[in-house]
Design a protein around this motif. Structure first.
Motif, mmCIF file in Angstrom:
data_model
loop_
_atom_site.group_PDB
_atom_site.id
_atom_site.type_symbol
_atom_site.label_atom_id
_atom_site.label_comp_id
_atom_site.label_asym_id
_atom_site.label_seq_id
_atom_site.Cartn_x
_atom_site.Cartn_y
_atom_site.Cartn_z
ATOM 1 N N GLY A 122 0.815 -1.216 0.000
ATOM 2 C CA GLY A 122 0.000 0.000 0.000
ATOM 3 C C GLY A 122 0.842 1.256 0.000
ATOM 4 O O GLY A 122 1.726 1.442 -0.834
ATOM 5 N N THR A 123 0.585 2.135 0.984
ATOM 6 C CA THR A 123 1.249 3.438 1.021
ATOM 7 C C THR A 123 2.441 3.475 1.963
ATOM 8 O O THR A 123 2.955 4.555 2.264
ATOM 9 C CB THR A 123 0.238 4.523 1.456
ATOM 10 N N LEU A 124 2.913 2.332 2.441
ATOM 11 C CA LEU A 124 4.101 2.309 3.295
ATOM 12 C C LEU A 124 5.325 2.794 2.526
ATOM 13 O O LEU A 124 5.521 2.435 1.365
ATOM 14 C CB LEU A 124 4.361 0.896 3.821
ATOM 15 N N THR A 125 6.155 3.591 3.187
ATOM 16 C CA THR A 125 7.357 4.106 2.520
ATOM 17 C C THR A 125 8.640 3.827 3.291
ATOM 18 O O THR A 125 9.718 3.948 2.737
ATOM 19 C CB THR A 125 7.241 5.629 2.307
ATOM 20 N N SER A 126 8.531 3.491 4.572
ATOM 21 C CA SER A 126 9.721 3.108 5.329
ATOM 22 C C SER A 126 9.312 2.132 6.417
ATOM 23 O O SER A 126 8.214 2.212 6.968
ATOM 24 C CB SER A 126 10.410 4.334 5.948
ATOM 25 N N LEU A 127 10.205 1.189 6.720
ATOM 26 C CA LEU A 127 9.938 0.195 7.757
ATOM 27 C C LEU A 127 11.237 -0.508 8.114
ATOM 28 O O LEU A 127 12.285 -0.228 7.545
ATOM 29 C CB LEU A 127 8.871 -0.808 7.314
ATOM 30 N N GLU A 128 11.138 -1.426 9.073
ATOM 31 C CA GLU A 128 12.281 -2.254 9.424
ATOM 32 C C GLU A 128 12.159 -3.599 8.733
ATOM 33 O O GLU A 128 11.059 -4.142 8.602
ATOM 34 C CB GLU A 128 12.338 -2.469 10.943
ATOM 35 N N CYS A 129 13.276 -4.125 8.269
ATOM 36 C CA CYS A 129 13.274 -5.455 7.656
ATOM 37 C C CYS A 129 12.738 -6.458 8.684
ATOM 38 O O CYS A 129 13.250 -6.538 9.807
ATOM 39 C CB CYS A 129 14.681 -5.840 7.223
ATOM 40 N N PRO A 130 11.708 -7.246 8.341
ATOM 41 C CA PRO A 130 11.144 -8.199 9.308
ATOM 42 C C PRO A 130 12.088 -9.350 9.645
ATOM 43 O O PRO A 130 11.842 -10.087 10.595
ATOM 44 C CB PRO A 130 9.879 -8.701 8.598
ATOM 45 N N TYR A 131 13.178 -9.486 8.888
ATOM 46 C CA TYR A 131 14.102 -10.603 9.100
ATOM 47 C C TYR A 131 15.317 -10.214 9.930
ATOM 48 O O TYR A 131 15.768 -10.980 10.784
ATOM 49 C CB TYR A 131 14.544 -11.176 7.755
ATOM 50 N N CYS A 132 15.864 -9.015 9.679
ATOM 51 C CA CYS A 132 17.078 -8.629 10.410
ATOM 52 C C CYS A 132 16.941 -7.317 11.169
ATOM 53 O O CYS A 132 17.838 -6.940 11.916
ATOM 54 C CB CYS A 132 18.272 -8.552 9.459
ATOM 55 N N GLY A 133 15.834 -6.582 10.964
ATOM 56 C CA GLY A 133 15.600 -5.352 11.706
ATOM 57 C C GLY A 133 16.239 -4.113 11.132
ATOM 58 O O GLY A 133 16.132 -3.036 11.722
ATOM 59 N N CYS A 134 16.916 -4.206 9.986
ATOM 60 C CA CYS A 134 17.545 -3.027 9.390
ATOM 61 C C CYS A 134 16.474 -2.055 8.864
ATOM 62 O O CYS A 134 15.545 -2.477 8.189
ATOM 63 C CB CYS A 134 18.458 -3.429 8.244
ATOM 64 N N PRO A 135 16.586 -0.748 9.162
ATOM 65 C CA PRO A 135 15.628 0.221 8.628
ATOM 66 C C PRO A 135 15.871 0.486 7.146
ATOM 67 O O PRO A 135 17.007 0.714 6.726
ATOM 68 C CB PRO A 135 15.884 1.475 9.470
ATOM 69 N N VAL A 136 14.807 0.441 6.352
ATOM 70 C CA VAL A 136 14.898 0.645 4.903
ATOM 71 C C VAL A 136 13.791 1.611 4.480
ATOM 72 O O VAL A 136 12.673 1.539 4.979
ATOM 73 C CB VAL A 136 14.747 -0.680 4.132
ATOM 74 N N GLN A 137 14.119 2.523 3.551
ATOM 75 C CA GLN A 137 13.132 3.461 3.015
ATOM 76 C C GLN A 137 13.042 3.316 1.500
ATOM 77 O O GLN A 137 14.036 3.034 0.839
ATOM 78 C CB GLN A 137 13.523 4.909 3.333
ATOM 79 N N ARG A 138 11.842 3.527 0.990
ATOM 80 C CA ARG A 138 11.698 3.634 -0.462
ATOM 81 C C ARG A 138 12.202 5.002 -0.902
ATOM 82 O O ARG A 138 12.043 5.999 -0.194
ATOM 83 C CB ARG A 138 10.241 3.462 -0.884
ATOM 84 N N GLU A 139 12.770 5.046 -2.067
ATOM 85 C CA GLU A 139 13.364 6.273 -2.573
ATOM 86 C C GLU A 139 12.351 7.042 -3.423
ATOM 87 O O GLU A 139 11.545 6.452 -4.149
ATOM 88 C CB GLU A 139 14.609 5.929 -3.402
ATOM 89 N N HIS A 140 12.342 8.376 -3.316
ATOM 90 C CA HIS A 140 11.595 9.312 -4.156
ATOM 91 C C HIS A 140 10.095 9.371 -3.887
ATOM 92 O O HIS A 140 9.415 10.221 -4.463
ATOM 93 C CB HIS A 140 11.806 9.014 -5.656
ATOM 94 N N VAL A 141 9.523 8.489 -3.055
ATOM 95 C CA VAL A 141 8.066 8.512 -2.875
ATOM 96 C C VAL A 141 7.621 9.805 -2.199
ATOM 97 O O VAL A 141 6.599 10.381 -2.555
ATOM 98 C CB VAL A 141 7.600 7.292 -2.049
ATOM 99 N N HIS A 142 8.390 10.280 -1.200
ATOM 100 C CA HIS A 142 8.000 11.484 -0.479
ATOM 101 C C HIS A 142 8.469 12.766 -1.156
ATOM 102 O O HIS A 142 8.058 13.855 -0.754
ATOM 103 C CB HIS A 142 8.580 11.465 0.944
#
Length: 395
Positions: A122-142
């Motif tokens: 959906g509209t999620l743009t940043s979260l933590e990897c559910p496997y290792c916990g690393c924070p990841v963001q999508r680029e350019h959406v915001h």
């Protein structure tokens, strides 16, 4: 409203939707997975930096390295021209359709920490990897593409611990909640989320017609008794006035009940800072799914309600009748902002409830269970009190 902003300043920004991205502060960190995502690696140990609420800086949770978030001197949170943006969106409706398809096909980012393929639903743009916990963001959406870029944001200022403490106080203050729930509290994990909002500024020119009712008392006979009866004398009233509405706030997410989000007001919107991807590091964020024009429809309802109250106050008297209200809007501007919220979902007796905490002020609002016997007892007390009052007035 930013006093240094001018309505005309919005036009270059509006022209960028669907085309090249507008001028926004350059994010640090680096892109991953062919430019689909962005991470902020620690310069000392290579782990991922996250935004630290207490220090208001990026901080490595492993080695403690800290890094300031630098905002360019020329970065401002400026108002945008609402009508110009709507026209721009209409002109670029066809190209937007193709851009949406491209965005949907690029909603997955490969985690650099463990190699897992993270899907942004959906509209999620940043979260933590559910496997290792690393924070990841999508680029350019915001910051551009076919979406309206983010103009400003408020950073998290309330820690998870303080949010939990405020929730505990809130639960204990719910008198109509079951005693068991008040004693046990809500258990679950708080998630920090940046939610999208629209703010609207508008100058309203109002003309109204109505009637002012003034009470007077008249003595009438009722058999052998005389009684004082209240009457109302009506006078025609009309008038005109102007009112400026500043930062009418509308939640731009459809996944949360609007009354819960509205219950977190007020927000310190004058403290909004220019958008920065670094501030999102370590938190979940969303982009809007309530479109700009639909957002103003919601704001319009709030504005209409406030104008109706103004009209009744201007009519005055003991009673008011409003025959007509005619409103015209002059300059309408808007901002797209991200605001921080702590969210918690908990279960009580096989039902899920949701609680939100304003991560700037600590204000709590949410769903909670009710005690049937407490409501019944309060109702009986109310009926008993009304009966006693009625009995006393008849003696």
């Amino acid at each position: 409203m930013n006093p240094d902003a001018r309505q005309g300043d919005a036009l270059p920004q509006a022209a960028s939707v669907g085309g090249s991205s507008p001028a926004v502060p350059e994010s640090e960190g680096r892109t991953i997975d062919s430019g689909r995502g962005r991470v902020f690696p620690c310069e000392q140990c290579g782990a991922e930096l996250v935004f630290n609420i207490g220090d208001q800086r990026l901080k490595c949770p492993h080695c403690g390295f800290e890094k300031d978030i630098v905002v360019p001197a020329n970065a401002v949170v400026a108002e945008q021209d609402f009508r110009a943006m709507i026209e721009q969106l209409k002109k670029q409706a066809v190209s937007r359709s193709e851009a949406e398809k491209t965005e949907e096909s690029q909603n997955h980012v490969r985690c650099e920490g463990c190699g897992a393929n993270i899907v942004f639903v959906g509209t999620l743009t940043s979260l933590e990897c559910p496997y290792c916990g690393c924070p990841v963001q999508r680029e350019h959406v915001h910051t551009g593409g076919w979406r309206i870029p983010v103009d400003g944001m408020l950073a998290f200022a309330v820690t998870r611990e303080r949010a939990a403490g405020n929730l505990s106080v809130w639960i204990h203050s719910r008198w109509f909640a079951p005693n068991e729930f008040r004693e046990r509290g809500a258990t679950g994990k708080f998630n920090g989320v940046y939610l999208p909002f629209w703010t609207f500024d508008a100058l309203a020119a109002v003309a109204y017609d109505g009637q002012r009712g003034e009470w007077y008392w008249e003595t009438v006979k009722n058999g052998d008794k005389e009684e004082q009866v209240r009457r109302t004398r009506w006078w025609p009233v009309s008038g005109r006035f102007q009112r400026f509405f500043d930062d009418v706030l509308v939640a731009a997410t459809g996944g949360i009940r609007r009354n819960l989000v509205d219950g977190l007001r007020p927000w310190p919107l004058k403290e909004c800072r220019p958008f920065s991807q670094e501030v999102l590091a370590g938190f979940v964020s969303q982009t809007y799914d309530v479109e700009l024009e639909d957002g103003f429809v919601i704001a319009h309802q709030e504005i209409d309600s406030a104008i109706a109250q103004d009209v009744r106050m201007r009519i005055g008297g003991d009673e008011q009748q409003v025959d007509s209200i005619r409103t015209q809007f002059g300059a309408i501007t808007f901002k797209h902002v991200l605001l921080p919220v702590w969210m918690l979902a908990y279960r009580y007796r096989d039902r899920t409830y949701q609680v939100l905490v304003n991560a700037c002020t600590g204000e709590v609002d949410g769903e909670r269970p009710y005690s049937g016997w407490k409501i019944a007892f309060a109702t009986l007390l109310g009926i008993l009190a009304a009966g006693i009052v009625f009995y006393c007035t008849q003696r």
